[in-house]
Write an enzyme that holds these catalytic residues in place. Structure first.
Site, mmCIF file in Angstrom:
data_model
loop_
_atom_site.group_PDB
_atom_site.id
_atom_site.type_symbol
_atom_site.label_atom_id
_atom_site.label_comp_id
_atom_site.label_asym_id
_atom_site.label_seq_id
_atom_site.Cartn_x
_atom_site.Cartn_y
_atom_site.Cartn_z
ATOM 1 N N VAL A 58 0.841 -1.190 0.000
ATOM 2 C CA VAL A 58 0.000 0.000 0.000
ATOM 3 C C VAL A 58 0.877 1.242 0.000
ATOM 4 C CG1 VAL A 58 -1.688 1.329 1.326
ATOM 5 C CG2 VAL A 58 -1.877 -1.155 1.238
ATOM 6 N N GLY A 103 4.267 4.184 3.059
ATOM 7 C CA GLY A 103 3.808 2.935 2.474
ATOM 8 C C GLY A 103 3.958 1.795 3.458
ATOM 9 N N LYS A 104 3.449 0.652 3.133
ATOM 10 C CA LYS A 104 3.622 -0.546 3.957
ATOM 11 C C LYS A 104 3.226 -1.753 3.122
ATOM 12 C CE LYS A 104 4.811 -1.261 8.314
ATOM 13 N NZ LYS A 104 5.748 -0.440 9.095
ATOM 14 N N GLY A 105 3.775 -2.909 3.491
ATOM 15 C CA GLY A 105 3.410 -4.122 2.768
ATOM 16 C C GLY A 105 3.351 -5.294 3.714
ATOM 17 N N ASP A 144 10.218 -5.167 8.426
ATOM 18 C CA ASP A 144 9.274 -4.919 9.523
ATOM 19 C C ASP A 144 9.154 -6.238 10.280
ATOM 20 O OD1 ASP A 144 7.313 -2.746 10.511
ATOM 21 O OD2 ASP A 144 5.987 -4.460 10.339
#
Ligand code: NAD
Length: 418
Positions: A58, A103-105, A144
């Site tokens: 995202v 962002g992040k995934g 992460d």
């Protein structure tokens, strides 16, 4: 406690939006991500069978620069969680004034049961699935929960294969040999230490202030070492099995050795305390560096510290936060106290893009300067607007994203008019 991170992110945006009197279109853009990639990720198990798991990437905002944020592998990963985390990353990078967005995934998978070759197959497959939507100018993943330099090296390598050219700047948190930055391992702790020291001085705490740290992993153990070396007294630390307390100050290198040898800090000499007892110990500084939602209302009522620095993401619930504010306890919010990691990630990306290699000293100096500046900005806005540091952080971060959105819209309008 599990926190609804998407809800928390929207509350963060709304708190700032109200103070900034934002109109509908700004709120709509901030509430929803710019780009949401939902994919199916096939990977090959060691017995030759093929499995498929859901994955996400995202990009919440690229108004200030390429999206930036970690990649978590966890069975609880959902699209909503990843979206919430991406939103908070936009606020964090803006607060730190980095030329990046948020962002992040993540992949919904339990990586604990997977072998090294299965993990590599999964990570490379995920990279191929999202390759069109990541890149050094577009969206730059990082480690992460349950991912580290190995995964980032696989992503960089696979992205290079897909695009046909090497591109280390597509991810950060890589190993040094694959283009990682010096100082990345200790960056979160180093950033937190800078803001703890500066805030302790502002509050007039003694130079040998008593510190309690919940969580003794990457962030907590490095932080304990650094603060003890600075002359602060780390009187208690804990891990998932419990904590130890010594009002005269623990010997941190010895505690690290105990944990390495016996698997938990609780094997070290000192009074054994539970997680609840640890949070209520007499101290000057309390640092939650373990879990989301660790401090709820009952714990907030018991805290004796004058200063809390949120090294963990989202350690205080909204209710706890209100209680702490009413009790006059200063909270350095996670978007600042845990921002050392993303700041050095930004340095890694800049080094890759410019073909540079910074020394450990250069990284440390630039990190300190960034943290100091962000903390100064936070105290100024909090005092000018009579806000808590957390609300001031939201106002500053969201305000900067909105400025960038306005510049973008203005440029588009000018283009249409010419
Ligand atoms: P880690 O996995 O290395 O360490 C977590 C520690 O918390 C471990 O010592 C674990 O035993 C302990 N823990 C787990 N449950 C506990 C409990 N109930 N009570 C006390 N301790 C408990 O993780 P980390 O990288 O140090 O991250 C910790 C927090 O900091 C997370 O919230 C993470 O999101 C945040 N953070 C980390 C970084 C980073 O660069 N490492 C960056 C930003 C934010």
């Amino acid at each position: 406690m599990t926190i609804d991170l998407h809800k928390l992110a929207l509350e963060t945006i709304d708190a700032a939006a109200d103070h900034l009197h934002l109109d509908g279109w700004h709120r709509a853009l901030l509430h929803r991500p710019e780009r949401l990639t939902a994919v199916q990720v096939p990977y090959t198990a060691d017995d030759g069978s093929v499995h498929v798991v859901p994955g996400y990437r995202v990009a919440h905002s690229t108004a200030r620069g390429p999206a930036k944020g970690g990649t978590r592998f966890h069975p609880d990963v959902t699209q909503e969680e990843v979206t919430g985390l991406a939103t908070l990353m936009s606020v964090k990078t803006a607060l730190m004034n980095l030329p990046l967005g948020g962002g992040k995934g993540g992949i919904t998978v339990d990586p604990k049961g997977l072998s090294e070759t299965e993990l590599e197959s999964l990570t490379r497959s995920y990279t191929r699935s999202i390759a069109a939507n990541i890149g050094p100018d577009l969206d730059v993943p990082a480690p992460d929960v349950n991912t580290d330099a190995r995964h980032m090296d696989w992503i960089a390598d696979e992205y290079g294969r897909v695009t046909g050219r090497p591109c280390p700047g597509v991810v950060t948190g890589k190993s040094l040999t694959a283009g990682g930055s010096l100082g990345r391992d200790t960056a979160t702790a180093a950033g937190c230490r800078t803001v703890v020291r500066a805030s302790a001085e502002r509050l007039g705490l003694p130079t040998d202030a008593r510190v309690v740290i919940q969580g003794f992993g990457n962030a907590g153990a490095h932080l304990a070492t650094m603060l003890a070396a600075d002359g602060m007294r780390v009187v208690a630390v804990s891990d998932s099995r419990g904590g130890i307390h010594d009002p005269n100050g623990l010997d941190i290198p010895a505690v690290i050795e105990t944990k390495a040898t016996h698997g938990s800090v609780t094997h070290h000499a000192g009074e054994i305390v539970t997680t609840e007892e640890l949070l209520a110990l007499p101290c000057d500084v309390l640092i939650p560096a373990a879990l989301e939602g660790a401090i709820e209302a009952p714990e907030a009522e018991q805290v004796q510290a004058r200063l809390i620095a949120e090294a963990a993401n989202g350690p205080c619930t909204s209710q706890a936060d209100r209680i702490l504010a009413d009790r006059g306890i200063t909270v350095i919010p996670d978007v600042l106290a845990s921002a050392g990691g993303v700041t050095v990630s930004c340095f890694e990306w800049q080094q890759n893009e410019r073909g540079e290699r910074w020394t450990a000293h250069q990284v440390a100096e630039r990190l300190d300067a960034r943290m100091d500046r962000a903390l100064e900005d936070l105290w100024r806005v909090a005092s000018e607007r009579d806000l808590t540091l957390r609300t001031a952080a939201c106002v500053l971060g969201v305000g900067r994203i909105v400025e960038a959105l306005d510049r973008r819209e203005l440029a588009a309008t000018d283009e249409l008019a010419s």
